[in-house]
Enzyme design. Structure first.
Site, PDB file in Angstrom:
ATOM      1  N   ASP A 136       3.321  19.573   0.483  1.00  0.00           N
ATOM      2  CA  ASP A 136       2.590  18.927  -0.598  1.00  0.00           C
ATOM      3  C   ASP A 136       1.935  19.950  -1.525  1.00  0.00           C
ATOM      4  O   ASP A 136       0.865  19.700  -2.071  1.00  0.00           O
ATOM      5  CB  ASP A 136       1.533  17.998   0.018  1.00  0.00           C
ATOM      6  CG  ASP A 136       0.975  16.985  -0.961  1.00  0.00           C
ATOM      7  OD1 ASP A 136       1.658  16.690  -1.953  1.00  0.00           O
ATOM      8  OD2 ASP A 136      -0.146  16.495  -0.737  1.00  0.00           O
ATOM      9  N   CYS A 201      -2.781  -4.933  -2.067  1.00  0.00           N
ATOM     10  CA  CYS A 201      -3.464  -3.875  -2.819  1.00  0.00           C
ATOM     11  C   CYS A 201      -4.651  -4.453  -3.595  1.00  0.00           C
ATOM     12  O   CYS A 201      -4.467  -5.320  -4.457  1.00  0.00           O
ATOM     13  CB  CYS A 201      -2.499  -3.188  -3.775  1.00  0.00           C
ATOM     14  SG  CYS A 201      -3.283  -1.864  -4.740  1.00  0.00           S
ATOM     15  N   CYS A 244      -7.388   5.394   0.943  1.00  0.00           N
ATOM     16  CA  CYS A 244      -7.119   3.990   1.267  1.00  0.00           C
ATOM     17  C   CYS A 244      -5.826   3.905   2.059  1.00  0.00           C
ATOM     18  O   CYS A 244      -4.837   4.559   1.720  1.00  0.00           O
ATOM     19  CB  CYS A 244      -7.003   3.173  -0.024  1.00  0.00           C
ATOM     20  SG  CYS A 244      -6.628   1.423   0.238  1.00  0.00           S
TER      21      CYS A 244
END
Length: 355
Positions: A136, A201, A244
């Protein structure tokens, strides 16, 4: 030729590819696959996503666009990617901090393991293998590489999903100058007609299946966004202080196949473990920079910096706080950071002051 050396280990009847995978598993990775470098199949979709403005303030994403479009370009001379995944405990209970960020920084953990794998390959092959590890951190479309290496499919929540372990895992890759036999790409989509992630969501950040508007995503808002969080999105953040997991939590593949936490480095640190959102929010709002630097040394949560975490904490107390939290929020009105003061004022506006 390099390929002739790489295709089969000279001191064993087993192929080098098999030995590499065994070593990767031994180092703690939960998935490993091999793919040949080349044009990224999702490059056009990524460019379109950037063009729509869905990356928000993540200005590093459009950089080195040419390299992202072809995985041969980030590291000159590499021809093969060894792609790995490491589980971070999808069965852990939900909380105010996303599961991935409760322990040590995954970049450090994964890069260390990949470097160990790299050294092992050097020894096995009998020469220094030119290569570089990415976690990443570079112009590599890692989910694209992972799918091509057979590790999973792109879920409707944009996560890579593996049918054996779900999606609660980190991805990393070791690009090397070895000609290794590639694994078959993961070709099928197992999401079917399910829309749980899209429906769940809180901010409707998933515009459609596999299209995430990061500017509405709670993970982006609480981590990547450095300034004020749009007031209309603050109530939807609920009790989430950092990141989240909702779109992963509701996924049937995680409900059935998510793995328990096995890597000690990812276990929650004392400053987080067992604390509910209100408790953690109050502690963060009262924390000094010195206390924060000590408590969160080596934590991915440092990415948001103390001012970002205090901003998020104020929102959480505005959403779920009680009357006794008014004093904490009032003190935050004097914080040295304007963004903290503004969000504390917003939180206080949602409360009824005691008589």
């Amino acid at each position: 030729m390099i390929g002739a050396v790489a295709s089969r280990d000279q001191s064993s009847d087993q192929k080098l590819e098999t030995l590499i995978k065994a070593q990767a598993y031994g180092l703690g990775f939960d998935l490993v696959g091999i793919t040949t470098l080349g044009p990224a199949e999702t490059a056009a979709a990524f460019d379109e996503w950037i063009a729509h403005g869905y990356a928000g303030e993540m200005s590093y994403l459009p950089r080195n666009a040419e390299k992202r479009r072809d995985s041969r370009l980030p590291f000159d001379g590499a021809s093969t990617a060894i792609v790995v995944a490491m589980n971070y405990g999808g069965t852990e209970p939900p909380g105010p901090v996303a599961r991935y960020a409760r322990g040590d920084d995954y970049h450090d953990v994964m890069l260390d393991r990949l470097m160990q794998l790299h050294r092992w390959i050097d020894e096995r092959v009998g020469r220094h293998v030119i290569g570089k590890s990415y976690v990443d951190t570079g112009p590599v479309l890692e989910r694209d590489l992972a799918r091509r290496a057979g590790l999973g499919w792109f879920g409707k929540n944009t996560m890579l999903i593996n049918p054996r372990v779900g999606s609660f895992f980190f991805l990393g890759s070791l690009l090397v100058d070895l000609e290794l036999d590639a694994d078959a790409p993961f070709a099928s989509d197992h999401c079917g007609t399910c829309t749980r992630c899209l429906d769940a969501c809180p901010t409707s950040a998933l515009r459609e299946a596999r299209v995430l508007d990061a500017t509405r995503c709670i993970a982006y808002l609480t981590i990547e966004l450095k300034g004020e969080i749009p007031s209309e999105l603050r109530p939807q953040i609920g009790d989430l202080i950092y990141g989240c997991d909702i779109c992963q939590e509701v996924c049937p593949w995680n409900e059935k196949f998510a793995l328990p936490l096995r890597e000690d480095a990812f276990r929650p640190r004392p400053e987080i473990v067992g604390k509910d959102a209100r408790t953690l929010a109050r502690e963060l709002l009262q924390m000094t920079q010195e206390e924060f630097s000590g408590a969160f040394k080596g934590s991915p949560m440092k990415r948001a910096k103390l001012r970002g975490l205090k901003r998020n904490a104020a929102i959480v107390l505005g959403n779920i706080g009680a009357a006794e939290d008014v004093e904490t929020l009032t003190r935050a009105l004097d914080d040295e950071e304007p963004v903290v003061r503004e969000h504390a004022a917003w939180a206080l506006s949602t409360k009824r002051h005691p008589d």
